[in-house]
Design a protein around this motif. Sequence first.
Motif, PDB file in Angstrom:
ATOM      1  N   SER A  16       0.827  -1.217   0.000  1.00 55.80           N
ATOM      2  CA  SER A  16       0.000   0.000   0.000  1.00 55.80           C
ATOM      3  C   SER A  16       0.854   1.257   0.000  1.00 55.80           C
ATOM      4  O   SER A  16       1.876   1.316   0.699  1.00 55.80           O
ATOM      5  CB  SER A  16      -0.867   0.048   1.260  1.00 55.80           C
ATOM      6  OG  SER A  16      -1.625  -1.096   1.372  1.00 55.80           O
ATOM      7  N   SER A  17       0.414   2.234  -0.752  1.00 52.26           N
ATOM      8  CA  SER A  17       0.991   3.584  -0.701  1.00 52.26           C
ATOM      9  C   SER A  17       2.491   3.651  -0.964  1.00 52.26           C
ATOM     10  O   SER A  17       3.193   4.419  -0.320  1.00 52.26           O
ATOM     11  CB  SER A  17       0.724   4.238   0.657  1.00 52.26           C
ATOM     12  OG  SER A  17      -0.605   4.073   1.038  1.00 52.26           O
ATOM     13  N   SER A  38      -5.799  -0.466 -11.000  1.00 48.33           N
ATOM     14  CA  SER A  38      -6.841  -1.448 -10.649  1.00 48.33           C
ATOM     15  C   SER A  38      -7.386  -1.206  -9.251  1.00 48.33           C
ATOM     16  O   SER A  38      -8.539  -1.520  -8.959  1.00 48.33           O
ATOM     17  CB  SER A  38      -6.303  -2.881 -10.784  1.00 48.33           C
ATOM     18  OG  SER A  38      -5.358  -3.150  -9.790  1.00 48.33           O
ATOM     19  N   ARG A  43     -11.699   0.374  -4.997  1.00 47.16           N
ATOM     20  CA  ARG A  43     -12.134   1.510  -4.179  1.00 47.16           C
ATOM     21  C   ARG A  43     -13.539   1.963  -4.587  1.00 47.16           C
ATOM     22  O   ARG A  43     -14.359   2.327  -3.741  1.00 47.16           O
ATOM     23  CB  ARG A  43     -11.138   2.670  -4.325  1.00 47.16           C
ATOM     24  CG  ARG A  43      -9.836   2.440  -3.571  1.00 47.16           C
ATOM     25  CD  ARG A  43      -8.802   3.510  -3.893  1.00 47.16           C
ATOM     26  NE  ARG A  43      -7.583   3.324  -3.113  1.00 47.16           N
ATOM     27  CZ  ARG A  43      -7.379   3.843  -1.908  1.00 47.16           C
ATOM     28  NH1 ARG A  43      -8.281   4.631  -1.375  1.00 47.16           N
ATOM     29  NH2 ARG A  43      -6.257   3.600  -1.258  1.00 47.16           N
ATOM     30  N   SER A 108     -10.049  -3.202   1.899  1.00 44.97           N
ATOM     31  CA  SER A 108      -9.468  -4.555   1.903  1.00 44.97           C
ATOM     32  C   SER A 108     -10.502  -5.664   2.094  1.00 44.97           C
ATOM     33  O   SER A 108     -10.469  -6.664   1.363  1.00 44.97           O
ATOM     34  CB  SER A 108      -8.322  -4.654   2.915  1.00 44.97           C
ATOM     35  OG  SER A 108      -7.191  -4.007   2.363  1.00 44.97           O
ATOM     36  N   ARG A 117     -13.840  -9.850  -6.985  1.00 43.77           N
ATOM     37  CA  ARG A 117     -12.589 -10.054  -7.732  1.00 43.77           C
ATOM     38  C   ARG A 117     -12.861 -10.640  -9.116  1.00 43.77           C
ATOM     39  O   ARG A 117     -12.274 -10.210 -10.099  1.00 43.77           O
ATOM     40  CB  ARG A 117     -11.613 -10.957  -6.965  1.00 43.77           C
ATOM     41  CG  ARG A 117     -11.233 -10.454  -5.588  1.00 43.77           C
ATOM     42  CD  ARG A 117      -9.887 -11.010  -5.139  1.00 43.77           C
ATOM     43  NE  ARG A 117      -8.804 -10.380  -5.890  1.00 43.77           N
ATOM     44  CZ  ARG A 117      -8.290  -9.190  -5.598  1.00 43.77           C
ATOM     45  NH1 ARG A 117      -8.716  -8.500  -4.573  1.00 43.77           N
ATOM     46  NH2 ARG A 117      -7.323  -8.677  -6.342  1.00 43.77           N
ATOM     47  N   ARG A 138      -2.464  -5.508  -6.893  1.00 40.10           N
ATOM     48  CA  ARG A 138      -1.944  -6.489  -5.941  1.00 40.10           C
ATOM     49  C   ARG A 138      -1.764  -7.874  -6.580  1.00 40.10           C
ATOM     50  O   ARG A 138      -0.995  -8.692  -6.082  1.00 40.10           O
ATOM     51  CB  ARG A 138      -2.910  -6.652  -4.748  1.00 40.10           C
ATOM     52  CG  ARG A 138      -3.205  -5.367  -3.982  1.00 40.10           C
ATOM     53  CD  ARG A 138      -1.966  -4.885  -3.248  1.00 40.10           C
ATOM     54  NE  ARG A 138      -2.235  -3.743  -2.375  1.00 40.10           N
ATOM     55  CZ  ARG A 138      -2.428  -2.501  -2.793  1.00 40.10           C
ATOM     56  NH1 ARG A 138      -2.377  -2.218  -4.083  1.00 40.10           N
ATOM     57  NH2 ARG A 138      -2.630  -1.527  -1.925  1.00 40.10           N
ATOM     58  N   ASP A 139      -2.519  -8.140  -7.637  1.00 40.35           N
ATOM     59  CA  ASP A 139      -2.553  -9.486  -8.232  1.00 40.35           C
ATOM     60  C   ASP A 139      -2.364  -9.416  -9.745  1.00 40.35           C
ATOM     61  O   ASP A 139      -2.793 -10.308 -10.464  1.00 40.35           O
ATOM     62  CB  ASP A 139      -3.913 -10.144  -7.937  1.00 40.35           C
ATOM     63  CG  ASP A 139      -5.069  -9.333  -8.516  1.00 40.35           C
ATOM     64  OD1 ASP A 139      -4.865  -8.136  -8.815  1.00 40.35           O
ATOM     65  OD2 ASP A 139      -6.161  -9.895  -8.702  1.00 40.35           O
ATOM     66  N   ARG A 165       1.829   9.237   2.037  1.00 38.44           N
ATOM     67  CA  ARG A 165       0.363   9.269   1.944  1.00 38.44           C
ATOM     68  C   ARG A 165      -0.208  10.391   2.819  1.00 38.44           C
ATOM     69  O   ARG A 165      -1.166  11.057   2.427  1.00 38.44           O
ATOM     70  CB  ARG A 165      -0.206   7.896   2.362  1.00 38.44           C
ATOM     71  CG  ARG A 165      -1.708   7.721   2.207  1.00 38.44           C
ATOM     72  CD  ARG A 165      -2.265   8.015   0.817  1.00 38.44           C
ATOM     73  NE  ARG A 165      -1.651   7.357  -0.291  1.00 38.44           N
ATOM     74  CZ  ARG A 165      -2.132   6.269  -0.906  1.00 38.44           C
ATOM     75  NH1 ARG A 165      -3.213   5.694  -0.491  1.00 38.44           N
ATOM     76  NH2 ARG A 165      -1.515   5.774  -1.975  1.00 38.44           N
ATOM     77  N   ARG A 188      -3.833  -2.823   5.981  1.00 35.60           N
ATOM     78  CA  ARG A 188      -4.213  -3.224   4.613  1.00 35.60           C
ATOM     79  C   ARG A 188      -3.234  -4.249   4.047  1.00 35.60           C
ATOM     80  O   ARG A 188      -3.619  -5.207   3.391  1.00 35.60           O
ATOM     81  CB  ARG A 188      -4.281  -2.004   3.705  1.00 35.60           C
ATOM     82  CG  ARG A 188      -5.708  -1.576   3.540  1.00 35.60           C
ATOM     83  CD  ARG A 188      -5.963  -0.572   2.471  1.00 35.60           C
ATOM     84  NE  ARG A 188      -5.147   0.603   2.484  1.00 35.60           N
ATOM     85  CZ  ARG A 188      -4.610   1.135   1.396  1.00 35.60           C
ATOM     86  NH1 ARG A 188      -4.755   0.553   0.233  1.00 35.60           N
ATOM     87  NH2 ARG A 188      -3.910   2.247   1.467  1.00 35.60           N
ATOM     88  N   ASP A 192      -4.379  -7.821   2.873  1.00 38.94           N
ATOM     89  CA  ASP A 192      -4.201  -8.191   1.453  1.00 38.94           C
ATOM     90  C   ASP A 192      -3.303  -9.431   1.305  1.00 38.94           C
ATOM     91  O   ASP A 192      -3.497 -10.241   0.400  1.00 38.94           O
ATOM     92  CB  ASP A 192      -3.594  -7.021   0.658  1.00 38.94           C
ATOM     93  CG  ASP A 192      -4.533  -5.819   0.581  1.00 38.94           C
ATOM     94  OD1 ASP A 192      -5.739  -5.968   0.853  1.00 38.94           O
ATOM     95  OD2 ASP A 192      -4.049  -4.719   0.248  1.00 38.94           O
ATOM     96  N   ARG A 195      -5.413 -12.822   2.765  1.00 40.58           N
ATOM     97  CA  ARG A 195      -6.748 -13.246   2.304  1.00 40.58           C
ATOM     98  C   ARG A 195      -6.627 -14.537   1.474  1.00 40.58           C
ATOM     99  O   ARG A 195      -5.560 -14.837   0.926  1.00 40.58           O
ATOM    100  CB  ARG A 195      -7.405 -12.123   1.491  1.00 40.58           C
ATOM    101  CG  ARG A 195      -6.738 -11.883   0.171  1.00 40.58           C
ATOM    102  CD  ARG A 195      -7.307 -10.672  -0.565  1.00 40.58           C
ATOM    103  NE  ARG A 195      -6.580 -10.444  -1.788  1.00 40.58           N
ATOM    104  CZ  ARG A 195      -6.401  -9.250  -2.355  1.00 40.58           C
ATOM    105  NH1 ARG A 195      -6.890  -8.161  -1.793  1.00 40.58           N
ATOM    106  NH2 ARG A 195      -5.726  -9.153  -3.478  1.00 40.58           N
TER     107      ARG A 195
END
Length: 230
Positions: A16-17, A38, A43, A108, A117, A138-139, A165, A188, A192, A195
Motif C-alpha cells: 500500500s501507498s 486497478s 475503491r 481490503s 474479484r 496487488r494481483d 500518503r 491493509r 491483502d 486473504r
Amino acid sequence: MSENIKKIIIAIDGHSSCGKSTVAKEIAGKLNYIFIDSGAMYRAVTLYCLRNNLIKNGKVDIAQLSTNLDQIKVYFRFNEETRHNDIWLNGENVEQEIRLLAVSQNVSPVAAVAEVRHLLVALQQEMGKSKGIVMDGRDIGTVVFPEAELKIFMTAQPDVRAKRRFDELTAKGEKVSYEEIKANIIERDRYDETRDESPLRKADDAIVLDNSFMTREEQFEWILSRIDGR
Ligand code: CDP
C-alpha cells in the motif's frame, strides 16, 4: 520510442501507498501506453458499499453485495483536463472521493470478496487484450496477467509510505493523523497478504523495487531501463 516495437504488458504490484500508480502513470505516458489503476476499481466498489450500507463494523454483507453486483458499473473515462483516465461509478466521476481515508479503511475486506474479484479481474483482462498497458495493483502479475512481459513488485519502508500518503492527503485538505494513516497501511498490507482469494504476493518472475530511498526520477529510470528495446 519507435512504433514498430512490440507492445507489452507491464504489471506493477506491491504494498500500500508505495507510489505504484504514480510511476505506472509516468511509464505509460512515456511509452504511450494505457495506464490502469486497478485499485481504483476496488475503491469504487467499496464506495458503493459504504453508500448502500453494505459494510457494518468493518464486515461486508457479502450476500447482499453479490446480489447487487450487476447494478455496480465501474469504468474509466478519459479526463481531457488531466489527460488521464478517471474512475466512474454508475454514471458519476468518483476519482476524488475514492481516495478518502474512509474508503481506504474499508477497501481490503471488499477486495477479499471472491465475487468482486471475479467481476473486476474480467474487466481488467479485457482492457489488456491489445497489450500496450501498464496496470498496477496487488494481483496483476500473479492472476490478471500472469503472462505479462515485465513484472515489478514495489515496496518501501512503512514509515516512508505513511509519510508520503499523509502529505498527499493533507495537501488535498483532508484532516487525518499520521498515526491513523500508518495504521491503515500496515493493516491493509496484512489483510491483502493473508486473504484466501488472490493474496498479495510477489510473482516468481517479478523484480523487486524498494523505493524507500529513491527519488521519483530514479525509480522511473530504474523501470525504464528494464524495458527491452527502449
Ligand atoms: O494506492 P494504494 O496503495 O493505497 O492502494 P490501491 O492500489 O488504491 O488499492 C486499494 C486496495 O484495493 C488494496 O489495499 C487492496 O485491498 C485492493 N486491491 C486488490 O485487492 N487488488 C488489486 N489488483 C488492486 C487493489
